[in-house]
Design a protein around this motif. Sequence first.
Motif, PDB file in Angstrom:
ATOM      1  N   LEU A 255       0.827  -1.201   0.000  1.00  0.00           N
ATOM      2  CA  LEU A 255       0.000   0.000   0.000  1.00  0.00           C
ATOM      3  C   LEU A 255       0.865   1.256   0.000  1.00  0.00           C
ATOM      4  O   LEU A 255       0.480   2.281  -0.546  1.00  0.00           O
ATOM      5  CB  LEU A 255      -0.921  -0.021   1.216  1.00  0.00           C
ATOM      6  CG  LEU A 255      -1.969   1.089   1.320  1.00  0.00           C
ATOM      7  CD1 LEU A 255      -2.882   1.094   0.097  1.00  0.00           C
ATOM      8  CD2 LEU A 255      -2.785   0.922   2.598  1.00  0.00           C
ATOM      9  N   PHE A 256       2.037   1.169   0.638  1.00  0.00           N
ATOM     10  CA  PHE A 256       3.015   2.246   0.638  1.00  0.00           C
ATOM     11  C   PHE A 256       4.312   1.696   0.053  1.00  0.00           C
ATOM     12  O   PHE A 256       4.673   0.534   0.316  1.00  0.00           O
ATOM     13  CB  PHE A 256       3.254   2.760   2.059  1.00  0.00           C
ATOM     14  CG  PHE A 256       2.049   3.409   2.682  1.00  0.00           C
ATOM     15  CD1 PHE A 256       1.830   4.772   2.550  1.00  0.00           C
ATOM     16  CD2 PHE A 256       1.136   2.657   3.410  1.00  0.00           C
ATOM     17  CE1 PHE A 256       0.715   5.373   3.132  1.00  0.00           C
ATOM     18  CE2 PHE A 256       0.027   3.243   3.997  1.00  0.00           C
ATOM     19  CZ  PHE A 256      -0.191   4.605   3.848  1.00  0.00           C
ATOM     20  N   PRO A 257       5.039   2.500  -0.693  1.00  0.00           N
ATOM     21  CA  PRO A 257       6.233   1.968  -1.367  1.00  0.00           C
ATOM     22  C   PRO A 257       7.339   1.513  -0.422  1.00  0.00           C
ATOM     23  O   PRO A 257       8.171   0.692  -0.807  1.00  0.00           O
ATOM     24  CB  PRO A 257       6.697   3.140  -2.242  1.00  0.00           C
ATOM     25  CG  PRO A 257       6.061   4.357  -1.653  1.00  0.00           C
ATOM     26  CD  PRO A 257       4.767   3.902  -1.077  1.00  0.00           C
ATOM     27  N   ASP A 258       7.354   2.014   0.810  1.00  0.00           N
ATOM     28  CA  ASP A 258       8.389   1.617   1.767  1.00  0.00           C
ATOM     29  C   ASP A 258       7.889   0.560   2.748  1.00  0.00           C
ATOM     30  O   ASP A 258       8.599   0.221   3.703  1.00  0.00           O
ATOM     31  CB  ASP A 258       8.905   2.835   2.536  1.00  0.00           C
ATOM     32  CG  ASP A 258       7.797   3.555   3.303  1.00  0.00           C
ATOM     33  OD1 ASP A 258       6.636   3.503   2.860  1.00  0.00           O
ATOM     34  OD2 ASP A 258       8.102   4.162   4.344  1.00  0.00           O
ATOM     35  N   LEU A 259       6.678   0.029   2.522  1.00  0.00           N
ATOM     36  CA  LEU A 259       6.104  -0.962   3.437  1.00  0.00           C
ATOM     37  C   LEU A 259       5.591  -2.161   2.638  1.00  0.00           C
ATOM     38  O   LEU A 259       4.413  -2.513   2.680  1.00  0.00           O
ATOM     39  CB  LEU A 259       4.963  -0.338   4.252  1.00  0.00           C
ATOM     40  CG  LEU A 259       5.335   0.839   5.163  1.00  0.00           C
ATOM     41  CD1 LEU A 259       4.090   1.457   5.789  1.00  0.00           C
ATOM     42  CD2 LEU A 259       6.306   0.394   6.256  1.00  0.00           C
ATOM     43  N   THR A 260       6.497  -2.808   1.938  1.00  0.00           N
ATOM     44  CA  THR A 260       6.097  -3.875   1.019  1.00  0.00           C
ATOM     45  C   THR A 260       6.439  -5.272   1.513  1.00  0.00           C
ATOM     46  O   THR A 260       6.139  -6.256   0.850  1.00  0.00           O
ATOM     47  CB  THR A 260       6.781  -3.662  -0.346  1.00  0.00           C
ATOM     48  OG1 THR A 260       8.201  -3.677  -0.165  1.00  0.00           O
ATOM     49  CG2 THR A 260       6.364  -2.338  -0.965  1.00  0.00           C
ATOM     50  N   SER A 261       7.064  -5.370   2.701  1.00  0.00           N
ATOM     51  CA  SER A 261       7.544  -6.673   3.158  1.00  0.00           C
ATOM     52  C   SER A 261       6.396  -7.625   3.483  1.00  0.00           C
ATOM     53  O   SER A 261       5.364  -7.232   4.034  1.00  0.00           O
ATOM     54  CB  SER A 261       8.427  -6.502   4.397  1.00  0.00           C
ATOM     55  OG  SER A 261       8.838  -7.761   4.886  1.00  0.00           O
ATOM     56  N   THR A 262       6.599  -8.876   3.153  1.00  0.00           N
ATOM     57  CA  THR A 262       5.679  -9.937   3.569  1.00  0.00           C
ATOM     58  C   THR A 262       6.348 -10.883   4.565  1.00  0.00           C
ATOM     59  O   THR A 262       5.900 -12.009   4.776  1.00  0.00           O
ATOM     60  CB  THR A 262       5.190 -10.738   2.351  1.00  0.00           C
ATOM     61  OG1 THR A 262       6.314 -11.218   1.613  1.00  0.00           O
ATOM     62  CG2 THR A 262       4.310  -9.880   1.456  1.00  0.00           C
ATOM     63  N   THR A 263       7.405 -10.379   5.167  1.00  0.00           N
ATOM     64  CA  THR A 263       8.069 -11.130   6.245  1.00  0.00           C
ATOM     65  C   THR A 263       8.194 -10.296   7.516  1.00  0.00           C
ATOM     66  O   THR A 263       8.386 -10.847   8.597  1.00  0.00           O
ATOM     67  CB  THR A 263       9.467 -11.600   5.817  1.00  0.00           C
ATOM     68  OG1 THR A 263      10.258 -10.466   5.449  1.00  0.00           O
ATOM     69  CG2 THR A 263       9.375 -12.576   4.652  1.00  0.00           C
ATOM     70  N   LEU A 264       8.108  -8.966   7.417  1.00  0.00           N
ATOM     71  CA  LEU A 264       8.185  -8.073   8.578  1.00  0.00           C
ATOM     72  C   LEU A 264       6.775  -7.588   8.916  1.00  0.00           C
ATOM     73  O   LEU A 264       6.187  -6.800   8.187  1.00  0.00           O
ATOM     74  CB  LEU A 264       9.093  -6.881   8.285  1.00  0.00           C
ATOM     75  CG  LEU A 264      10.555  -7.192   7.976  1.00  0.00           C
ATOM     76  CD1 LEU A 264      11.301  -5.924   7.581  1.00  0.00           C
ATOM     77  CD2 LEU A 264      11.215  -7.852   9.181  1.00  0.00           C
ATOM     78  N   SER A 265       6.249  -8.068  10.024  1.00  0.00           N
ATOM     79  CA  SER A 265       4.855  -7.765  10.359  1.00  0.00           C
ATOM     80  C   SER A 265       4.644  -6.310  10.747  1.00  0.00           C
ATOM     81  O   SER A 265       3.510  -5.807  10.660  1.00  0.00           O
ATOM     82  CB  SER A 265       4.383  -8.679  11.495  1.00  0.00           C
ATOM     83  OG  SER A 265       5.221  -8.548  12.628  1.00  0.00           O
TER      84      SER A 265
END
Length: 797
Positions: free
Chosen positions: A88-98
């Motif tokens: 949703l945000f370009p700096d919040l794309t991780s699918t391992t960091l909750s």
Amino acid sequence: MERTTTRRTVLAGAAAAGAALALPIGPAASARAAEGDAAALRVRWHTLLTGGPGLDLADERIAAAVARTGRAATTAATGLDPTATDGLFPDLTSTTLSNHVTTSFKRLATAATAWAVPGTPQYGDTALRDLLLGGVDWMLTNRYGQAHTRFDNDWDWEIGAPLALNDTAVLLYDVLGADRLGRITDAVHHYTPDPNLWRADRQIATGANRVWVSTVAAVNAVLRDDGDALAGVRDALSDVEGAGANSVLAYNDTSAAAEGTGEGFYSDGSFLQHYKHPYSGGYGKELLNSLSRLLNLLAGTAWTVTDPDLDHVRGWVDEGFDPLMARGDVMASVCGREIARPSKQGHVSAQTVIEAVLRLIPGFPGETGDRFTSLVKQWIAEDTYRDFLAVTDLASLVAAQRVLASPVPARGPLLTHKQHPRMDKAAHHRPAFSLGVSAYSSRIYNYESIQNENLHGWHLSDGMVLLYTGDLGHYSEDYWPTVDATRLPGTTVTAGAPADAAGQRTTSTADWAGGTVLQGTTLGAYGMELRAYGSSLRALKSWFCLDDVIAYVGSGISADAGAVETVVENRKLADPAAPLLIDGVAAPTTTGWEASPEGVRWVHLAGTGGWVFPAGTALRALREERTATWREINLKYGTDTPVTRPYLTLWQDHGEAPEDAGYFYLQAPAASAARTQQWAAAPPLALVEGSTAVHAVRRLTDGLLAANFWTAGTAQELTADGPVSALVRPDGPTVKIALSDPTQLRSSVTVELTGTARTVARADPGVSVTPTATGVRITADTAGLHGATLDLTLNRS
């Protein structure tokens, strides 16, 4: 308290209860709450988030807060793109960091707040509304809900993310639509279905985690119009299902809560989380903060908290938080791994405490309400480093303005010596300074480093002494990443840096940590037996806090290998060229200066105070500029920007592999150079004993004797039968005596006092006195007191 057995709507429950208690955030909200429907409780929560209707935008403070809300929303919405595929945000794309999930929801909530607050540029903006709704949909479709498998940290899925999502739903409620609202509430309920349990394996929730989970469940229940769920929240606070074993309201050393995990508040004001970590300024403040919100939400309804243990909140504030506040700062020794987060410096923790107490005031009318009002006034006024009114949220600002306008006067500076035996901490407050001592023992962990945070906390409880003076920003402005963490003030250490997080969550093999307080004074004896983690270093350390003078005594300092040091001070300098006097001679102010003067009798550092070494000592001194990044101590929340700060460090070098080394010196915090020199010429305290059996000092003005007995021994007129901390103070026709068992293992302690004081004027229960040929024998029943002080007053014949 019985759980509701049939489904009731919020309307029926609130109607039965009658009018709600007035909220601290505005009477308009409470008036609607008296109507008793789900909308009224949503209004309560909406008011907590926005300040409520009728904000006076002509008020400069209110206008500034509204503008802050708008600016925060602009920042939060930057990059928000519901059409993106990876995040949703370009700096919040991780699918391992909750935490990327939680932070995404927090940004949505921040932007939604501005959308809901009149006077912001975003207020009622349809484009932002659609963007936020699209953002919620994106998160539910791609990250959060029944179709998604959780990863990383349970806290984000069950607490962090749903708290923010709930807030967003309340703020956007009127434009969500039934389908989207159902998706939101179902998703939250999927992760957080029960206020008693949390984590994927459904563990019992305790302490702050229980209140957080309860808050998630409560707001979700309001959104779902579920009265049974609200009843469950009310009961979860008292742990009805567990017969009170994990009640957040009960003291953990009394009643059924003593059988629980030990997490939460204790009757001496201590707070523990994660089993044995002192955490008043971390999880403790968050528990108080969240509970104050819940009490506001439930007040005056069928789900009002009626547990008599709710009255303990008074003690939390008076005994737990007030003594740990230092002019807008919360003592770092009880903030856990939060000290390693750049977002938590600058008196941010104290702001949370103040906001929570503001919310509590209406629920504790009368004397307690006035006392809390007086306290909040003092806290706000004395923090000249960070203006509370310029940083707090709108609801708290409205409440604070009401409190500040009340006729109740501010409390005035705190003058006390307070010890927290259940978490091995002590705090000393005088007009010009505050000082905290941090120890640990077989009962308490040394420090916490989980989630890759607080990686250099090795010595936070090895006798660390934190001095709070007029430099209110000392422990802010990048202190914790830049300080030499191997030389924290007050500690005795083996030189060198351990590995990151080495030894975290470790108890000592020593029991002796604690001390004694002479009630009604700023007189205290404190000490610890240090058995260092990861080395053979051993030391006996005492701090005798006698009004404006602190006596430091060390003995038995031994190690099989390694260079050992006792750190006198490690000060971040507000002025890099702050004058330093050594025996009256000005030391160079240039960066990189270091020296090893011998026979030093006194030292004075401008802006900090002085030190006196009555027997003369060899001292090491170093001025340096220290550069570091927050990432070095916090991989999770740290930043990579280097920061540089100036320091002055003073220490005593005990040499390689010392055997039975020691030290004795006096600290005069905030004293002038002239006063320091005067005390060097005529020390106000004398060392009576500095052996491995007993540390004792005497104050020359009144004959006060302060002693820590490590084993059976004698210190002039006082003889102890074993480990004891004691204060003996002549006071006119009487002698006042205070005793404790710092090991918390002895059923009783016995001391013999020679002299003319023979008859009892008053004695605490459990204290008995019998005459001897030369004085009296005093026996104190210390079983079950957990290190608390017992008092006795004797008449002089």
